[in-house]
Design a protein around this motif. Structure first.
Motif, PDB file in Angstrom:
ATOM      1  N   ILE A 161       0.904  -1.109   0.042  1.00  0.00           N
ATOM      2  CA  ILE A 161       0.239  -0.078   0.072  1.00  0.00           C
ATOM      3  C   ILE A 161       0.734   1.273  -0.116  1.00  0.00           C
ATOM      4  CG2 ILE A 161      -1.576   1.307   1.470  1.00  0.00           C
ATOM      5  CD1 ILE A 161      -3.147  -1.256   2.179  1.00  0.00           C
ATOM      6  N   ASP A 162       1.772   1.284   0.695  1.00  0.00           N
ATOM      7  CA  ASP A 162       3.070   2.254   0.665  1.00  0.00           C
ATOM      8  C   ASP A 162       3.560   2.637  -0.599  1.00  0.00           C
ATOM      9  OD1 ASP A 162       2.608   2.451   3.372  1.00  0.00           O
ATOM     10  OD2 ASP A 162       4.236   1.398   3.938  1.00  0.00           O
ATOM     11  N   GLY A 163       3.702   1.513  -1.655  1.00  0.00           N
ATOM     12  CA  GLY A 163       4.304   1.645  -2.767  1.00  0.00           C
ATOM     13  C   GLY A 163       3.089   2.249  -3.699  1.00  0.00           C
ATOM     14  N   LEU A 164       1.658   2.029  -3.498  1.00  0.00           N
ATOM     15  CA  LEU A 164       0.835   2.661  -4.491  1.00  0.00           C
ATOM     16  C   LEU A 164       0.785   4.035  -3.823  1.00  0.00           C
ATOM     17  CD1 LEU A 164      -2.503   0.338  -3.822  1.00  0.00           C
ATOM     18  CD2 LEU A 164      -0.419   0.260  -5.775  1.00  0.00           C
ATOM     19  N   VAL A 165       0.875   4.692  -2.572  1.00  0.00           N
ATOM     20  CA  VAL A 165       0.875   5.917  -2.173  1.00  0.00           C
ATOM     21  C   VAL A 165       2.154   6.911  -2.794  1.00  0.00           C
ATOM     22  CG1 VAL A 165       1.223   7.411  -0.167  1.00  0.00           C
ATOM     23  CG2 VAL A 165      -0.325   5.459   0.097  1.00  0.00           C
ATOM     24  N   GLU A 166       3.204   5.818  -2.844  1.00  0.00           N
ATOM     25  CA  GLU A 166       4.428   6.653  -3.399  1.00  0.00           C
ATOM     26  C   GLU A 166       4.112   6.940  -5.002  1.00  0.00           C
ATOM     27  OE1 GLU A 166       9.031   6.132  -4.221  1.00  0.00           O
ATOM     28  OE2 GLU A 166       7.993   4.702  -2.634  1.00  0.00           O
ATOM     29  N   LEU A 167       3.605   6.090  -5.800  1.00  0.00           N
ATOM     30  CA  LEU A 167       3.163   6.305  -7.224  1.00  0.00           C
ATOM     31  C   LEU A 167       2.206   7.388  -7.162  1.00  0.00           C
ATOM     32  CD1 LEU A 167       2.981   3.033  -8.801  1.00  0.00           C
ATOM     33  CD2 LEU A 167       4.472   4.802  -9.605  1.00  0.00           C
ATOM     34  N   GLY A 168       1.184   7.368  -6.267  1.00  0.00           N
ATOM     35  CA  GLY A 168       0.232   8.468  -6.531  1.00  0.00           C
ATOM     36  C   GLY A 168       0.563   9.834  -6.196  1.00  0.00           C
ATOM     37  N   GLU A 169       1.921   9.998  -5.788  1.00  0.00           N
ATOM     38  CA  GLU A 169       2.375  11.390  -5.637  1.00  0.00           C
ATOM     39  C   GLU A 169       3.325  11.888  -6.912  1.00  0.00           C
ATOM     40  OE1 GLU A 169       4.562  10.512  -2.048  1.00  0.00           O
ATOM     41  OE2 GLU A 169       3.107  10.754  -0.580  1.00  0.00           O
ATOM     42  N   ASP A 170       3.263  11.061  -7.708  1.00  0.00           N
ATOM     43  CA  ASP A 170       4.149  11.303  -8.826  1.00  0.00           C
ATOM     44  C   ASP A 170       3.047  11.946  -9.951  1.00  0.00           C
ATOM     45  OD1 ASP A 170       5.529  11.485 -11.440  1.00  0.00           O
ATOM     46  OD2 ASP A 170       6.785   9.643 -10.513  1.00  0.00           O
ATOM     47  N   GLU A 171       3.239  13.033 -10.264  1.00  0.00           N
ATOM     48  CA  GLU A 171       1.928  13.653 -11.486  1.00  0.00           C
ATOM     49  C   GLU A 171       2.448  13.072 -12.848  1.00  0.00           C
ATOM     50  OE1 GLU A 171      -0.478  15.739 -10.940  1.00  0.00           O
ATOM     51  OE2 GLU A 171      -0.038  15.795  -8.861  1.00  0.00           O
ATOM     52  N   ALA A 172       3.648  12.754 -12.906  1.00  0.00           N
ATOM     53  CA  ALA A 172       3.934  11.976 -14.125  1.00  0.00           C
ATOM     54  C   ALA A 172       3.037  10.590 -14.280  1.00  0.00           C
ATOM     55  CB  ALA A 172       5.265  11.845 -14.701  1.00  0.00           C
ATOM     56  N   VAL A 173       3.049  10.136 -13.462  1.00  0.00           N
ATOM     57  CA  VAL A 173       2.554   8.596 -13.171  1.00  0.00           C
ATOM     58  C   VAL A 173       1.119   8.899 -13.413  1.00  0.00           C
ATOM     59  CG1 VAL A 173       1.851   6.851 -11.908  1.00  0.00           C
ATOM     60  CG2 VAL A 173       4.259   7.456 -11.853  1.00  0.00           C
ATOM     61  N   LEU A 174       0.468   9.690 -12.816  1.00  0.00           N
ATOM     62  CA  LEU A 174      -0.917  10.054 -12.694  1.00  0.00           C
ATOM     63  C   LEU A 174      -1.431  10.409 -14.188  1.00  0.00           C
ATOM     64  CD1 LEU A 174      -1.573  11.947  -9.340  1.00  0.00           C
ATOM     65  CD2 LEU A 174      -1.976   9.476  -9.831  1.00  0.00           C
ATOM     66  N   ASP A 175      -0.561  11.283 -14.775  1.00  0.00           N
ATOM     67  CA  ASP A 175      -0.937  11.763 -16.159  1.00  0.00           C
ATOM     68  C   ASP A 175      -0.744  10.566 -17.102  1.00  0.00           C
ATOM     69  OD1 ASP A 175      -0.996  14.283 -15.703  1.00  0.00           O
ATOM     70  OD2 ASP A 175       1.189  14.948 -16.128  1.00  0.00           O
ATOM     71  N   GLU A 176       0.032   9.515 -16.988  1.00  0.00           N
ATOM     72  CA  GLU A 176       0.150   8.458 -17.873  1.00  0.00           C
ATOM     73  C   GLU A 176      -1.093   7.446 -17.741  1.00  0.00           C
ATOM     74  OE1 GLU A 176       2.780   4.260 -18.460  1.00  0.00           O
ATOM     75  OE2 GLU A 176       3.933   5.862 -17.344  1.00  0.00           O
ATOM     76  N   ILE A 177      -1.552   7.535 -16.483  1.00  0.00           N
ATOM     77  CA  ILE A 177      -2.814   6.660 -16.223  1.00  0.00           C
ATOM     78  C   ILE A 177      -4.014   7.035 -16.968  1.00  0.00           C
ATOM     79  CG2 ILE A 177      -4.436   5.934 -14.527  1.00  0.00           C
ATOM     80  CD1 ILE A 177      -2.128   5.623 -12.489  1.00  0.00           C
ATOM     81  N   GLU A 178      -4.000   8.399 -16.919  1.00  0.00           N
ATOM     82  CA  GLU A 178      -5.134   9.254 -17.409  1.00  0.00           C
ATOM     83  C   GLU A 178      -5.085   9.121 -19.231  1.00  0.00           C
ATOM     84  OE1 GLU A 178      -7.507  13.306 -17.793  1.00  0.00           O
ATOM     85  OE2 GLU A 178      -6.010  13.159 -16.408  1.00  0.00           O
ATOM     86  N   ASP A 179      -3.901   9.385 -19.561  1.00  0.00           N
ATOM     87  CA  ASP A 179      -3.673   9.352 -21.220  1.00  0.00           C
ATOM     88  C   ASP A 179      -3.899   7.863 -21.651  1.00  0.00           C
ATOM     89  OD1 ASP A 179      -2.977  11.964 -21.287  1.00  0.00           O
ATOM     90  OD2 ASP A 179      -0.939  11.593 -21.238  1.00  0.00           O
ATOM     91  N   GLU A 180      -3.436   6.879 -20.780  1.00  0.00           N
ATOM     92  CA  GLU A 180      -3.474   5.403 -21.319  1.00  0.00           C
ATOM     93  C   GLU A 180      -4.926   4.990 -21.320  1.00  0.00           C
ATOM     94  OE1 GLU A 180      -1.635   1.839 -22.634  1.00  0.00           O
ATOM     95  OE2 GLU A 180      -0.991   3.747 -22.379  1.00  0.00           O
ATOM     96  N   LEU A 181      -5.646   5.440 -20.330  1.00  0.00           N
ATOM     97  CA  LEU A 181      -6.826   4.887 -20.046  1.00  0.00           C
ATOM     98  C   LEU A 181      -7.717   5.632 -21.134  1.00  0.00           C
ATOM     99  CD1 LEU A 181      -9.072   4.658 -16.867  1.00  0.00           C
ATOM    100  CD2 LEU A 181     -10.111   5.840 -18.891  1.00  0.00           C
ATOM    101  N   THR A 182      -7.736   6.928 -21.404  1.00  0.00           N
ATOM    102  CA  THR A 182      -8.517   7.661 -22.552  1.00  0.00           C
ATOM    103  C   THR A 182      -8.207   7.067 -23.696  1.00  0.00           C
ATOM    104  OG1 THR A 182      -8.448   9.655 -21.253  1.00  0.00           O
ATOM    105  CG2 THR A 182      -8.914   9.781 -23.607  1.00  0.00           C
ATOM    106  N   THR A 183      -6.845   6.655 -24.259  1.00  0.00           N
ATOM    107  CA  THR A 183      -6.651   5.883 -25.277  1.00  0.00           C
ATOM    108  C   THR A 183      -7.221   4.612 -25.523  1.00  0.00           C
ATOM    109  OG1 THR A 183      -4.411   7.107 -25.632  1.00  0.00           O
ATOM    110  CG2 THR A 183      -4.602   5.225 -26.810  1.00  0.00           C
ATOM    111  N   LYS A 184      -7.141   3.897 -24.515  1.00  0.00           N
ATOM    112  CA  LYS A 184      -7.663   2.423 -24.531  1.00  0.00           C
ATOM    113  C   LYS A 184      -9.442   2.489 -24.721  1.00  0.00           C
ATOM    114  CE  LYS A 184      -4.117  -0.105 -23.861  1.00  0.00           C
ATOM    115  NZ  LYS A 184      -3.846  -0.611 -22.411  1.00  0.00           N
ATOM    116  N   LEU A 185     -10.053   3.485 -24.215  1.00  0.00           N
ATOM    117  CA  LEU A 185     -11.547   3.557 -24.277  1.00  0.00           C
ATOM    118  C   LEU A 185     -11.736   4.205 -25.698  1.00  0.00           C
ATOM    119  CD1 LEU A 185     -12.662   4.540 -20.536  1.00  0.00           C
ATOM    120  CD2 LEU A 185     -12.658   2.376 -21.844  1.00  0.00           C
ATOM    121  N   GLY A 186     -11.007   4.947 -26.080  1.00  0.00           N
ATOM    122  CA  GLY A 186     -11.214   5.424 -27.609  1.00  0.00           C
ATOM    123  C   GLY A 186     -12.002   6.576 -27.313  1.00  0.00           C
TER     124      GLY A 186
END
Length: 710
Positions: A161-186
């Protein structure tokens, strides 16, 4: 959900025995716990965390496209990162029933916040932007929740869970999640579950939340936290003996249950309840509370609405529940849950009576609940002693009365005492009687009409229904009051033509059926009404011909009247009790009978639109008017006798008995209460209207409104 056949195969008796409660069923909580246990086994299997999952919440998403969105996290290296394999950081796929335990979803009402589990359910047709927010919140909101963090601190796998928290503090990671999800959903909207997969070791691959104990424990703790803080409680918990298992445990005081009986707001259940101390008044262990909450699907399947109330008819096995009985009970609950028909739980149990439970003692918890507002209910008529015997036997007895007995059937050329009609469900033997009784229609047909939207906990129709389902007696006073109110309302309704004779006959058939000795469903606190609670002794007609029954070939109206009175305990003369009111009741009945006789005569012989039946309506009959009505009715009878130049008085079989009865005692001294007087007067009117040769039955049928019983 496993089918009954799959359930029997999945759980051998020795394995199932380990899951069942050790103590016999003794309370509503015990039933709910058993239901919740069976439901959990059939949907999420066994195990410590199985009761916490909510598979039904996302069942609509099963086998639909783009219904599962997975944020994939790699924790196998020195630093947490998003996945870089062929499925990439966000995997969009379909959700299926096989993934229930892997995804491990635990729903929490959307209006209150995020779901308890790391897996979260989106709203209907959410757009990519909103779905991206939900996906990122697996790292930024769920993982940082105070309860989740406490669980992580106490768990050997807390670093996940600490690893998830650490990733969530990285804006680049969050941007990648949003971009990848939007692309996958078309760019398309969808409804989905959003979750995570975590890789801890490259050789083991990515694992679901259900495969990682820290996720499951955090989910459990989040759900448990809500069981002690509801209704503004800070921490309604403490160590006590669990009321379900009887074992010492940490208990909670503000847990929910399918019927909302024991929430903090239900102060009428526990006057003076202190919410913080609710666990002392109603101690239920944490895991048991969650299992009880899982009973909701089965409880609702055994619930139906009538008269503005919810009726609960929950089957269970009396005493200790064996594995064999539990499997039979599951089959019954499964049938009630999955079958798409309008059968009540009463009928479902009746349909399965020959194949389930063997010699086990099947019982039912019965109650009716009247909702006033959200989470605030009135509970009444509650019992654990409901049995299928009561509604089933009542249905059989009512059918027997109207189909086979001399009160409603004639074996001669003269009519029976009371009318029947194929379009009146209560006046013909039919296979829908059990449905009529269990839905409450049985009493809707005979009691005073009410607006269900304005129904309250004192509604006598609901009280009568619950009484019949549970084997409790109904007050004779209540029945007579309801019957008379309905008769008066219909006789004064300008849209209803004629006297409601079919209604009165239906009411009397119901009264007689309730009085059967086998059921004993009538009671009274007035000894003078005790004869009404006794079972009539009407002769049953067989397939014999009238000649075989009466060798002389005749069956006069005199004999019919004498037999009906003698076989009706409320009308027969009591030789052993001079203070009995039966003679007064019989006087009211005979007066009504003569009014019915003369009124019918005026209609078909004199072609009068207004008859004695209209002149002396039920609502006008009081003790002080008995003499006057009697004098005028007998006077009319004598007038018509003279006009026809008869040597024998018209309706002599009624007139002579009325003269003898009406004066002993004098009507001025009668003690019969008003509802008693009016109902038996109305019964007499119905009798008199139906007292004629069979050849003119079609004429009299047309004088009453025809109503279909459904």
């Amino acid at each position: 959900m496993l089918s009954p056949e799959e359930f029997r195969k999945e759980y051998p008796e020795d394995e199932l025995a380990e899951e069942l409660p050790d103590s016999p069923i003794g309370s509503l909580r015990d039933i709910q716990y058993l239901y919740g246990k069976l439901y959990t086994l059939a949907t999420t299997g066994g195990g410590e965390y199985a009761p916490y999952l909510t598979p039904d919440a996302a069942s609509d998403l099963e086998d639909t496209g783009d219904s599962l969105i997975v944020v994939r996290v790699d924790l196998s290296g020195d630093e947490p990162r998003l996945a870089t394999d062929e499925r990439s950081s966000v995997w969009v796929t379909g959700y299926s029933e096989d993934q229930i335990q892997d995804v491990a979803h635990c729903k929490y009402p959307a209006a209150r916040g995020i779901d308890h589990s790391v897996t979260h359910q989106s709203g209907q047709n959410s757009d990519p932007e909103k779905l991206a927010r939900y996906a990122k919140e697996r790292l930024t909101k769920w993982a940082t929740d105070d309860v989740v963090q406490e669980a992580a601190d106490d768990h050997d796998e807390g670093s996940i869970i600490d690893g998830l928290v650490e990733l969530g503090e990285d804006e680049a990671v969050l941007d990648e999640i949003e971009d990848e999800l939007t692309t996958k959903l078309g760019g398309e909207s969808t409804t989905a579950l959003l979750t995570v997969q975590v890789q801890l070791d490259e050789d083991e691959g990515y694992r679901w939340p259900g495969e990682l104990d820290v996720f499951m424990e955090a989910m459990r703790q989040r759900k448990l936290s809500k069981l002690v803080t509801k209704n503004k409680a800070d921490d309604s918990s403490g160590n006590a003996t669990d009321l379900v298992t009887g074992e010492p445990a940490r208990t909670v005081g503000t847990s929910e249950d399918p019927q909302n009986y024991f929430l903090g707001k239900q102060l009428e259940k526990f006057p003076g309840l202190d919410i913080e101390e609710a666990w002392r008044t109603h101690p239920i262990a944490e895991d048991a509370a969650v299992t009880v909450m899982n009973a909701d699907t089965f409880v609702e399947a055994c619930t139906y609405r009538t008269f503005g109330a919810k009726v609960y008819y929950l089957p269970y096995v009396w005493g200790h529940v064996s594995p064999a009985n539990a499997k039979d009970l599951y089959e019954l609950l499964y049938s009630a849950t999955t079958e798409d028909d309008d059968k009540t739980p009463v009928e479902t149990a009746y349909d399965n009576r020959s194949t389930l439970f063997d010699d086990a003692r099947l019982r039912f918890y019965v109650s009716a609940v009247m909702p006033h507002q959200m989470s605030r209910y009135d509970v009444f008529g509650e019992t654990l002693n409901g049995r299928l015997l009561y509604p089933r036997a009542l249905a059989n007895e009512h059918n027997r009365l109207v189909r086979d007995t001399a009160a409603f059937n004639s074996a001669t050329e003269w009519t029976a005492p009371l009318p029947t009609h194929d379009n009146w469900g209560l006046l013909t033997g039919n296979g829908e009687r059990l449905h009529s009784i269990s839905t409450g229609w049985y009493f809707h047909q005979t009691f005073a009409e009410r607006d269900d939207d304005d129904a309250d906990a004192d509604d006598p129709r609901i009280e009568a229904l619950v009484a019949v389902l549970s084997g409790d007696a109904i007050s004779v006073e209540t029945l007579l009051s309801e019957y008379v109110d309905r008769i008066v309302a219909e006789q004064t309704d300008e849209e209803i033509e004629g006297f409601p004779s079919f209604r009165v006959a239906s009411q009397f058939a119901q009264l007689c059926a309730l009085a059967t000795d086998e059921l004993d469903l009538l009671s009274t606190t007035d000894l003078e009404k005790e004869p009404i609670t006794r079972e009539p002794t009407y002769e049953e007609h067989t397939m014999e011909t009238p000649t075989e029954i009466l060798p002389d070939g005749g069956y006069s109206p005199t004999t019919t009247l004498e037999s009906f009175i003698e076989d009706t305990p409320a009308l027969a003369h009591d030789e052993d009790d001079d203070s009995s009111l039966n003679d007064q009741r019989r006087g009211a009945f005979l007066l009504g009978a003569l009014v019915g006789e003369v009124g019918s005569y005026q209609g078909y012989s004199e072609d009068r639109s207004t008859t004695l039946i209209d002149q002396f309506p039920v609502k006008s009959i009081t003790g002080s008017r008995i003499k006057k009505v009697t004098q005028e009715t007998i006077g009319k009878t004598l007038t018509y006798t003279r006009s026809e130049d008869r040597t024998i008085t018209l309706f002599e079989h009624v007139v002579e008995r009325l003269r003898k009865t009406i004066l002993n005692p004098d009507p001025d001294d009668w003690k019969l209460d008003i509802d008693d007087l009016r109902f038996y007067y109305a019964l007499g009117v119905t009798y008199g209207m139906n007292d004629h040769p069979e050849w003119d039955s079609e004429e009299t049928d047309d004088t009453d409104e025809i109503e279909e019983d459904s």
